[in-house]
Design a protein around this motif. Structure first.
Motif, PDB file in Angstrom:
ATOM      1  N   VAL A   1      27.746  55.959  49.867  1.00  0.00           N
ATOM      2  CA  VAL A   1      26.409  55.456  50.192  1.00  0.00           C
ATOM      3  C   VAL A   1      25.563  56.609  50.702  1.00  0.00           C
ATOM      4  O   VAL A   1      25.934  57.273  51.681  1.00  0.00           O
ATOM      5  CB  VAL A   1      26.497  54.344  51.260  1.00  0.00           C
ATOM      6  N   CYS A   2      24.457  56.859  50.031  1.00  0.00           N
ATOM      7  CA  CYS A   2      23.501  57.903  50.423  1.00  0.00           C
ATOM      8  C   CYS A   2      22.139  57.237  50.547  1.00  0.00           C
ATOM      9  O   CYS A   2      21.405  57.125  49.564  1.00  0.00           O
ATOM     10  CB  CYS A   2      23.443  59.009  49.373  1.00  0.00           C
ATOM     11  N   PRO A   3      21.767  56.797  51.739  1.00  0.00           N
ATOM     12  CA  PRO A   3      20.590  55.940  51.864  1.00  0.00           C
ATOM     13  C   PRO A   3      19.288  56.577  51.396  1.00  0.00           C
ATOM     14  O   PRO A   3      19.083  57.781  51.526  1.00  0.00           O
ATOM     15  CB  PRO A   3      20.527  55.662  53.370  1.00  0.00           C
ATOM     16  N   HIS A   4      18.428  55.700  50.879  1.00  0.00           N
ATOM     17  CA  HIS A   4      17.036  56.045  50.622  1.00  0.00           C
ATOM     18  C   HIS A   4      16.304  56.128  51.954  1.00  0.00           C
ATOM     19  O   HIS A   4      16.485  55.270  52.818  1.00  0.00           O
ATOM     20  CB  HIS A   4      16.403  54.944  49.764  1.00  0.00           C
ATOM     21  N   ALA A   5      15.471  57.161  52.109  1.00  0.00           N
ATOM     22  CA  ALA A   5      14.669  57.233  53.338  1.00  0.00           C
ATOM     23  C   ALA A   5      13.294  57.793  52.990  1.00  0.00           C
ATOM     24  O   ALA A   5      12.898  57.810  51.829  1.00  0.00           O
ATOM     25  CB  ALA A   5      15.380  58.056  54.397  1.00  0.00           C
ATOM     26  N   GLY A   6      12.566  58.236  54.023  1.00  0.00           N
ATOM     27  CA  GLY A   6      11.174  58.590  53.821  1.00  0.00           C
ATOM     28  C   GLY A   6      10.314  57.399  54.180  1.00  0.00           C
ATOM     29  O   GLY A   6      10.658  56.613  55.059  1.00  0.00           O
ATOM     30  N   GLY A   7       9.204  57.250  53.459  1.00  0.00           N
ATOM     31  CA  GLY A   7       8.342  56.101  53.721  1.00  0.00           C
ATOM     32  C   GLY A   7       7.886  56.052  55.160  1.00  0.00           C
ATOM     33  O   GLY A   7       7.591  57.075  55.782  1.00  0.00           O
ATOM     34  N   VAL A   8       7.837  54.853  55.699  1.00  0.00           N
ATOM     35  CA  VAL A   8       7.518  54.657  57.113  1.00  0.00           C
ATOM     36  C   VAL A   8       8.768  54.141  57.806  1.00  0.00           C
ATOM     37  O   VAL A   8       9.200  53.010  57.570  1.00  0.00           O
ATOM     38  CB  VAL A   8       6.374  53.644  57.311  1.00  0.00           C
ATOM     39  N   GLY A   9       9.376  54.971  58.624  1.00  0.00           N
ATOM     40  CA  GLY A   9      10.475  54.505  59.464  1.00  0.00           C
ATOM     41  C   GLY A   9      11.823  54.414  58.795  1.00  0.00           C
ATOM     42  O   GLY A   9      12.805  54.067  59.449  1.00  0.00           O
ATOM     43  N   LEU A  10      11.904  54.711  57.513  1.00  0.00           N
ATOM     44  CA  LEU A  10      13.203  54.548  56.850  1.00  0.00           C
ATOM     45  C   LEU A  10      14.219  55.562  57.372  1.00  0.00           C
ATOM     46  O   LEU A  10      15.397  55.230  57.555  1.00  0.00           O
ATOM     47  CB  LEU A  10      13.048  54.648  55.331  1.00  0.00           C
ATOM     48  N   CYS A  11      13.775  56.804  57.634  1.00  0.00           N
ATOM     49  CA  CYS A  11      14.696  57.783  58.219  1.00  0.00           C
ATOM     50  C   CYS A  11      15.194  57.284  59.578  1.00  0.00           C
ATOM     51  O   CYS A  11      16.373  57.425  59.908  1.00  0.00           O
ATOM     52  CB  CYS A  11      14.000  59.134  58.405  1.00  0.00           C
ATOM     53  N   GLU A  12      14.278  56.722  60.342  1.00  0.00           N
ATOM     54  CA  GLU A  12      14.647  56.228  61.672  1.00  0.00           C
ATOM     55  C   GLU A  12      15.731  55.156  61.566  1.00  0.00           C
ATOM     56  O   GLU A  12      16.665  55.122  62.373  1.00  0.00           O
ATOM     57  CB  GLU A  12      13.404  55.654  62.373  1.00  0.00           C
ATOM     58  N   LEU A  13      15.590  54.266  60.594  1.00  0.00           N
ATOM     59  CA  LEU A  13      16.494  53.121  60.507  1.00  0.00           C
ATOM     60  C   LEU A  13      17.820  53.451  59.811  1.00  0.00           C
ATOM     61  O   LEU A  13      18.893  53.094  60.302  1.00  0.00           O
ATOM     62  CB  LEU A  13      15.801  51.976  59.755  1.00  0.00           C
ATOM     63  N   VAL A  14      17.757  54.125  58.666  1.00  0.00           N
ATOM     64  CA  VAL A  14      18.986  54.239  57.858  1.00  0.00           C
ATOM     65  C   VAL A  14      20.052  55.089  58.527  1.00  0.00           C
ATOM     66  O   VAL A  14      21.245  54.900  58.260  1.00  0.00           O
ATOM     67  CB  VAL A  14      18.727  54.796  56.433  1.00  0.00           C
ATOM     68  N   ARG A  15      19.646  56.030  59.388  1.00  0.00           N
ATOM     69  CA  ARG A  15      20.675  56.842  60.056  1.00  0.00           C
ATOM     70  C   ARG A  15      21.653  55.957  60.821  1.00  0.00           C
ATOM     71  O   ARG A  15      22.848  56.239  60.861  1.00  0.00           O
ATOM     72  CB  ARG A  15      20.012  57.879  60.975  1.00  0.00           C
ATOM     73  N   HIS A  16      21.160  54.856  61.401  1.00  0.00           N
ATOM     74  CA  HIS A  16      22.074  53.942  62.092  1.00  0.00           C
ATOM     75  C   HIS A  16      23.108  53.362  61.134  1.00  0.00           C
ATOM     76  O   HIS A  16      24.270  53.194  61.501  1.00  0.00           O
ATOM     77  CB  HIS A  16      21.290  52.790  62.741  1.00  0.00           C
ATOM     78  N   LEU A  17      22.671  53.061  59.926  1.00  0.00           N
ATOM     79  CA  LEU A  17      23.575  52.423  58.960  1.00  0.00           C
ATOM     80  C   LEU A  17      24.605  53.420  58.431  1.00  0.00           C
ATOM     81  O   LEU A  17      25.782  53.090  58.282  1.00  0.00           O
ATOM     82  CB  LEU A  17      22.761  51.804  57.824  1.00  0.00           C
TER      83      LEU A  17
END
Lengths: 433, 433
Positions: A346-362
């Protein structure tokens, strides 16, 4: 017993289309936006969540979140926090709203925003960042988070338990490792289609200097341009740095295969979103034709049912979980377990607004309690808009640092809420005119 | 040149949950609703369209339609009518709104409502019902209606042309046949889960007396109930009448197979929506296990890409096109051609609000210009809410009559708009209190 007294929704938009940040083959002029939700409790901590959109329609997304308020307002906050599966089931199970999906699109993203806000609230109440809050749960509790409907032909509760139990004895050492060393990142910042060759070169060089060993370029606009840009990037970064490419759904199967064969001499690491995110069979055909180039998708994959099929069909080599597209943490835990079952990183999608903030937890939770592996795992990093968050994501030497603040890191700063509110914030009334 | 001057949207809801009409295993208490759109021209005919929902969220659906207004208002009406592919492409191609799907859920249904309204306008201007307006186009014009993106691995423009050209020389005789004899219908009216055995028996008996040779029962609530109800219905209607069953997405693969094997002795004709509409691979597994019982789905299939895969995988025996789920007539023409390519009969989903009114145009066009066959083709009929339409669907001797009035039959009566407007119409303010 403190209640969830209000569900506030704000339409927040950033005028990113005034630059060309974020431009790709299908999204030439996004205004990165958030339909932002706050669950208010009065006494205890509030919960913050968001649905990420790219501008127009953020008001529709906000209206969908508001439609969920009757399921949330008046609930007891501690009980909600203690049984997040019940909240998720209640939202997904609204039989009338379900017609508008089911479990896809605007309504499902709204559910994701509210569920994630409840996770923020619960983790704050527990005094833990969400990744540690999740990693403190027993395998049985984690399995209890999941709606197994439509999954049982690929993953049973027992199989999920087995995966979680295998990782359980060594969780603590991985928590310590993450706290000390963080988690690998790659950067998309050099690769937007709107950038000149000079800007691409400079940003690629800078990425390597900053410690990244993987970058990503957008492709799919013009084949000659793509060949030139990938060749240029390869020259700049050398052979030791992976370069992923991302077509943002631009192609049909045959075009994807032909186009990528032209890029192959410059060793792209993966091709992301080669075609429609709905097309399991096409991804399978593309993966078969292009191996060993990997096939990746996920930022537009609507729910666990489509991820399940992509895995069952052997259609993807990389699963790009998104924090805000599906129904929130609960569904993403199911997706992490599906990926682990099929041995796909799993290599999360990030960027956008807040996605980097959120996906690191996952991803951190995945490493601690599910996959227990960093092999081929990497989180996308796009260095913009972080300054608007109270607990911004940070990357040091090409690695995400592990978040420490309680919650899910989705809270926007008060001055951001005032300045970027659409259509009446000053960014839109004064500067945009 | 007359312009489209306004796009009006109304939230219309019928309190059907006060009875148990429409109750099934996943939708226990629907209030059948329409996000209703009128394209106003001032001079020429208006265009009428709708998105069907089942209550809560109809306001979100209406908001999504309003978000499309900038693409429509100010367009020249005759040019819009003369190039409906351009309108469709413009709506689907909004790069910011696309993020909310893409091509699925609330935004895609909104596009369907607006595209269908434009077809209504165009057919009225031509003085033809939509089925005849479509059937008057050349094969080349019909192919020109279609967005082939993501289809080329299953259907090329040349293949579509071939299908249409094969049917072209004999179109006139089928138009005459339809005008005289109509098109086969089946009825779902006996089979709602909320009905007593007595009501089921009486309605099944009545259906046969009225000339239907196929009925449908809802299943998936309780296995013993389903066995009893299907046995009862079989006794009432005899061996010569087909009985379809419909699980409304209730099951996982294994449960679907096990459950249907219990029903098999009573000879169900097809099993409709056995599982998630997103799950191509599960439908394939179910179809393989249950043959010769047919597998049907479509009312929740989000777009042509998923229909394409269901056909490619051999996962369905019956394709249940829906007039209001996908992006309107243009996408449904593509779906009809896909079905013809794969030799799968199209049996549209109907009922709800206005679906009977709309889908008959699509099946009639299919028969005249695409499949040229009535073999195993039948349109669902649910006998309620027709009185609210200015050009209601009618069934005589178990067959839909061919509509004659110009347009797409989606126009609601003025008094209906006044009485059922939510939340301020008298049905909701007075009678519902």
């Amino acid at each position: 017993m403190p209640l969830i007294t209000d569900l506030d929704v704000l339409d927040i938009r950033f005028p990113t289309s005034r630059e060309l940040d974020g431009s790709d083959a299908m999204n030439p002029d996004p205004d990165y936006s958030a339909a932002y939700v706050v669950l208010r409790t009065g006494e205890g901590p509030n919960g913050h969540g968001l649905a990420f959109t790219i501008g127009r329609g953020n008001d529709v997304q906000a209206a969908a979140i508001r439609a969920l308020a009757p399921h949330v307002v008046g609930r007891e906050a501690p009980r909600t926090a203690a049984d997040l599966a019940a909240l998720s089931a209640d939202l997904v199970g609204d039989s009338q709203l379900r017609w508008l999906g089911p479990e896809k699109g605007v309504v499902h993203m709204a559910i994701g925003a509210v569920v994630n806000a409840a996770w923020d609230l619960a983790a704050r109440a527990a005094g833990l960042p969400v990744w540690r809050f999740l990693a403190a749960m027993s395998p049985e509790e984690i399995v209890g988070l999941i709606d197994f409907r439509y999954l049982s032909d690929a993953l049973t509760p027992d199989e999920a338990l087995g995966i979680l139990r295998a990782a359980e004895p060594t969780r603590a050492q991985r928590v310590a490792e993450l706290t000390e060393r963080g988690f690998p990142a790659y950067t998309t910042s050099p690769g937007w289609l709107g950038y000149s060759d000079e800007k691409l070169s400079a940003l690629a060089r800078q990425a390597v200097a900053e410690g990244f060993d993987m970058i990503k370029l957008k492709v799919g606009g013009d084949l000659d341009d793509d060949v030139r840009r990938l060749k240029l990037a390869r020259e700049v970064v050398g052979d030791g740095v992976r370069i992923a490419v991302d077509a943002n759904q631009r192609w049909d199967t045959e075009v994807a295969i032909r186009w990528m064969r032209e890029l192959a001499p410059h060793r792209p690491y993966w091709i992301e979103e080669p075609t429609s995110p709905d097309d399991v069979l096409a991804h399978r055909a593309i993966a078969d034709a292009l191996a060993p180039i990997k096939v990746a998708t996920g930022e537009h994959v609507q729910n666990r049912v489509v991820f399940k099929q992509l895995l069952q069909a052997g259609a993807i080599d990389v699963l790009q979980l998104d924090a805000c597209r599906v129904g929130g943490v609960n569904e993403n835990v199911a997706i992490l377990l599906l990926a682990a079952k099929f041995g796909v990183p799993v290599c999360p999608h990030a960027g956008g607004v807040g996605l980097c903030e959120l996906v690191r937890h996952l991803s951190l939770f995945d490493y601690v309690a599910v996959s227990a592996s960093m092999q081929d795992r990497v989180i996308e990093w796009v260095d913009h808009l972080h300054e608007h968050f109270t607990d911004p994501a940070t990357v040091v030497d090409g690695r995400y640092t592990a978040p420490n603040a309680p919650g899910f890191s989705a809270q926007l700063r008060e001055d951001t809420l005032n300045r970027y509110r659409y259509p009446d914030g000053p960014v839109w009334t004064e500067e945009g005119a």
